[in-house]
Design a protein around this motif. Structure first.
Motif, mmCIF file in Angstrom:
data_model
loop_
_atom_site.group_PDB
_atom_site.id
_atom_site.type_symbol
_atom_site.label_atom_id
_atom_site.label_comp_id
_atom_site.label_asym_id
_atom_site.label_seq_id
_atom_site.Cartn_x
_atom_site.Cartn_y
_atom_site.Cartn_z
ATOM 1 N N SER A 17 -62.364 -69.679 57.217
ATOM 2 C CA SER A 17 -62.372 -69.870 57.919
ATOM 3 C C SER A 17 -62.455 -71.400 58.114
ATOM 4 O O SER A 17 -63.037 -71.989 57.517
ATOM 5 C CB SER A 17 -63.186 -69.774 59.039
ATOM 6 N N LEU A 18 -61.352 -72.642 58.525
ATOM 7 C CA LEU A 18 -61.990 -73.842 58.531
ATOM 8 C C LEU A 18 -61.899 -74.905 59.778
ATOM 9 O O LEU A 18 -61.199 -74.529 60.397
ATOM 10 C CB LEU A 18 -61.338 -74.894 57.619
ATOM 11 N N MET A 83 -59.789 -72.977 62.544
ATOM 12 C CA MET A 83 -58.980 -72.203 62.068
ATOM 13 C C MET A 83 -59.340 -70.724 61.207
ATOM 14 O O MET A 83 -60.275 -71.332 60.509
ATOM 15 C CB MET A 83 -57.940 -72.605 61.049
ATOM 16 N N ASN A 84 -59.407 -69.889 61.924
ATOM 17 C CA ASN A 84 -59.746 -68.621 61.419
ATOM 18 C C ASN A 84 -58.849 -67.218 60.867
ATOM 19 O O ASN A 84 -57.249 -67.782 61.293
ATOM 20 C CB ASN A 84 -60.361 -67.846 62.723
ATOM 21 N N SER A 85 -59.323 -66.512 60.184
ATOM 22 C CA SER A 85 -58.482 -65.442 59.511
ATOM 23 C C SER A 85 -57.284 -66.543 58.788
ATOM 24 O O SER A 85 -55.705 -66.135 58.705
ATOM 25 C CB SER A 85 -57.331 -64.506 60.564
ATOM 26 N N LEU A 86 -57.626 -67.105 58.194
ATOM 27 C CA LEU A 86 -56.200 -68.080 57.449
ATOM 28 C C LEU A 86 -55.968 -67.038 55.975
ATOM 29 O O LEU A 86 -56.648 -66.223 55.600
ATOM 30 C CB LEU A 86 -57.608 -69.052 56.182
ATOM 31 N N LYS A 87 -55.065 -67.363 55.879
ATOM 32 C CA LYS A 87 -53.288 -66.977 55.192
ATOM 33 C C LYS A 87 -52.895 -67.878 54.041
ATOM 34 O O LYS A 87 -52.925 -69.064 54.532
ATOM 35 C CB LYS A 87 -52.745 -65.756 55.824
ATOM 36 N N PRO A 88 -53.193 -67.107 52.918
ATOM 37 C CA PRO A 88 -52.336 -68.137 51.288
ATOM 38 C C PRO A 88 -51.144 -68.821 52.619
ATOM 39 O O PRO A 88 -51.036 -70.619 51.992
ATOM 40 C CB PRO A 88 -51.793 -66.796 50.842
ATOM 41 N N GLY A 114 -52.918 -87.057 57.099
ATOM 42 C CA GLY A 114 -53.419 -85.415 56.323
ATOM 43 C C GLY A 114 -53.761 -85.399 55.573
ATOM 44 O O GLY A 114 -55.249 -86.194 55.030
ATOM 45 N N THR A 115 -54.860 -84.204 55.854
ATOM 46 C CA THR A 115 -55.218 -83.583 54.611
ATOM 47 C C THR A 115 -55.225 -82.430 54.598
ATOM 48 O O THR A 115 -54.581 -81.503 55.140
ATOM 49 C CB THR A 115 -57.544 -83.567 56.213
ATOM 50 N N GLN A 116 -55.391 -81.722 53.009
ATOM 51 C CA GLN A 116 -55.316 -80.865 52.727
ATOM 52 C C GLN A 116 -56.340 -79.456 53.398
ATOM 53 O O GLN A 116 -57.385 -79.275 53.273
ATOM 54 C CB GLN A 116 -54.896 -81.080 50.694
ATOM 55 N N VAL A 117 -54.781 -78.068 53.450
ATOM 56 C CA VAL A 117 -55.744 -77.222 53.487
ATOM 57 C C VAL A 117 -55.066 -76.129 52.457
ATOM 58 O O VAL A 117 -54.426 -75.759 52.517
ATOM 59 C CB VAL A 117 -55.772 -76.189 54.979
#
Length: 121
Positions: A17-18, A83-88, A114-117
């Motif tokens: 998560s983020l 953001m939960n259960s993040l995927k590639p 912008g911010t990188q995830v």
């Protein structure tokens, strides 16, 4: 001119998560709809989520429904994206946006830098 400043991006493993935050430097930028877009490498920028000024209404793109939650704190001119259960495939630069109109108008007048995830598999 007012600005939108994002924070909270980073590197996370799949399933993690983020929480992204975006602060509007002026209240005028946070008086209507706010939201998030993202752009993955080699792809076009896409809508992720939007929220009404009251916070009572929101929209999500299908791919994040049930995993992402958008909220806002008007006292702090801030919008969040949990953001939960993040995927590639969620890997992207995430942009905060604000509108001079209703959140559902589809018009975004102000953009953050912008911010990188990055989600590793």
């Amino acid at each position: 001119q007012g600005r939108l400043v994002e924070s909270g991006g980073g590197l996370v493993q799949a399933g993690g998560s983020l929480k992204l935050s975006c602060v509007a430097s002026e209240r005028a930028l946070a008086n209507n709809g706010m939201g998030w877009f993202r752009q993955a490498p080699g792809k076009e920028r896409e809508f992720v989520a939007a929220i009404s000024w009251s916070g009572g209404n929101s929209l999500y793109t299908n791919s994040v429904k049930g995993r992402f939650t958008i909220t806002r704190d008007n006292a702090k001119n801030t919008v969040f994206l949990q953001m939960n259960s993040l995927k590639p495939e969620d890997t992207a630069v995430y942009y905060c946006v604000a509108s001079d109109y209703d959140y559902a108008a589809g018009r975004w007048d102000y953009w953050g830098q912008g911010t990188q995830v990055t989600v590793s598999s």
